[in-house]
Design a protein around this motif. Sequence first.
Motif, mmCIF file in Angstrom:
data_model
loop_
_atom_site.group_PDB
_atom_site.id
_atom_site.type_symbol
_atom_site.label_atom_id
_atom_site.label_comp_id
_atom_site.label_asym_id
_atom_site.label_seq_id
_atom_site.Cartn_x
_atom_site.Cartn_y
_atom_site.Cartn_z
ATOM 1 N N LYS A 187 58.923 61.864 41.080
ATOM 2 C CA LYS A 187 58.371 62.405 42.276
ATOM 3 C C LYS A 187 58.621 63.892 42.092
ATOM 4 C CE LYS A 187 57.535 58.960 45.799
ATOM 5 N NZ LYS A 187 58.075 58.414 46.975
ATOM 6 N N HIS A 227 54.392 62.473 39.902
ATOM 7 C CA HIS A 227 53.361 62.320 41.079
ATOM 8 C C HIS A 227 53.899 63.908 42.050
ATOM 9 C CE1 HIS A 227 52.620 61.717 45.322
ATOM 10 N NE2 HIS A 227 51.667 61.040 44.799
ATOM 11 N N THR A 229 53.719 66.700 44.558
ATOM 12 C CA THR A 229 53.180 67.505 46.012
ATOM 13 C C THR A 229 53.559 68.752 45.929
ATOM 14 O OG1 THR A 229 53.901 64.938 46.987
ATOM 15 C CG2 THR A 229 53.427 67.087 48.606
ATOM 16 N N ARG A 261 60.611 65.402 52.953
ATOM 17 C CA ARG A 261 60.279 64.785 51.575
ATOM 18 C C ARG A 261 61.447 64.849 50.617
ATOM 19 N NH1 ARG A 261 56.027 67.673 53.531
ATOM 20 N NH2 ARG A 261 54.339 66.158 53.646
ATOM 21 N N GLU A 264 63.547 62.154 48.764
ATOM 22 C CA GLU A 264 62.988 61.425 47.886
ATOM 23 C C GLU A 264 62.644 61.734 46.667
ATOM 24 O OE1 GLU A 264 60.437 58.637 49.813
ATOM 25 O OE2 GLU A 264 62.621 58.572 50.364
ATOM 26 N N VAL A 265 62.589 63.135 46.131
ATOM 27 C CA VAL A 265 62.189 63.628 45.160
ATOM 28 C C VAL A 265 63.233 63.734 43.863
ATOM 29 C CG1 VAL A 265 60.263 64.754 46.218
ATOM 30 C CG2 VAL A 265 62.367 66.169 45.744
#
Length: 407
Positions: A187, A227, A229, A261, A264-265
């Motif tokens: 991510k 993925h 963002t 966020r 999580e990345v």
Amino acid sequence: MVQKSIVLGISGGIAAYKAAGLASLLVKQGFQVQTVMTKAATEFITPLTLQALTKQPVYVDVLAEQDPTRISHVAMADQADAIIIAPATADVIARIAHGLADDMLTSILLVARCPVIVAPSMNVHMYEHPLVQKNLHVLRELGYIIAEPDEGMLACGYVGKGRLLEPSDLAEILSFALSPKPLQGKKILVTAGPTKERIDPVRYVTNDSTGTMGYALARCAWKLGAHVTLLSGAVNLLPGIGIDVISVSSAIHLQEEVEKRIAEVDMFIMTAAVADYRPQTTYDYKWKKTDDVDTVTWTMVRNPDILVSLKGKYKPGAYVIGFAAETHDVDRYARKKLVDKGVDLLVVNNVLEYGAGFGTGTNRVDLYFQDGRTTALPLASKMDVATMILQQALVRMGLVDDEGMQA
Ligand code: PMT
């Protein structure tokens, strides 16, 4: 460089005319394009059109073998680096899902071992029909890439989902299919563009960032399988397919969205040009000039430094890339920011240098790493600079070796 070979499959729908645009674009991008049409497709667009655009013979009939030294459907499947079927009708999707080999296109697909992209195009009710969705599900399960159709006005007069993606989007998906995926399953959060610090409903303080550098990094990370963002300030760019975009306004808004966020990345790239200060007073109504006031003084207050505030909040092992926009004493400021901001890699652009920084299609950056090493990258398009930055980051993350091969 070895020319990549693409099989372009065209089935019989009204959007078949768009396949000519796709063929032309792919040829311009340097691909060798081999066209295979279903019988029905030839009712919508002639093989001669595709032959003229691709300078290659066009195949329709699996039994019409011209060359006794080869079996065309096997040779084409073996030679293909990728296959794209655009448009893919409900009929061809059903035939593929059921393993039929009743024409040239479906026969090639049963032999092929390369990535296959299926770009559906049909009436919205047809597209939503459980049987079509079931067949698409089968294809997805088998690893085919489904280029989901757009919503909009359809040739049948309906409005809804079913319109073939534009050639530029299909070419992007093809490029995704062809690139190696060292960031698969990772991510990545990217910030891009300027912040806007409001004075009143009609005025704000901002900067010259166009978001081009950040969008290029987001796109490049997506192509490498991540993925992605993208937290974006107000810019005039389209992120393209596959990237989740969230609009942000002020530095504080950006900080809130990052904080939601960050834990999580696996990689965080802070390209946004964040205002260091914001107006202390903001008005809910339009601030009016008055005849007796000739000069105005605005008091500005410090914005939080987002990168500094994130120290200790990252996922263990996450790789953090910051940017620095400088105009003088570049090396001194860069070394200080590398430490103060707590990043693994600081990408430094002297925004006064020709072709570098804000609002250009190109950039010229120096990379400062935590181990004290620096690397100067050449002036290049922002997409190429993004590729080089990620390449360096991936080596340090242990995901690729120095030659760019997946570790
Ligand atoms: O968008 P383009 O037109 O393509 O232009 C690209 C760019 C010039 C904006 C880009 O290459 C760039 O340099 N981005 C960083 C701009 C910037 O804010 O630099 P800075 O030196 O002021 O900040 C250093 C780092 O701290 C940056 O990663 C910045 O995002 C971050 N920062 C800054 C201020 C703040 N309050 N919080 C932060 O986290």
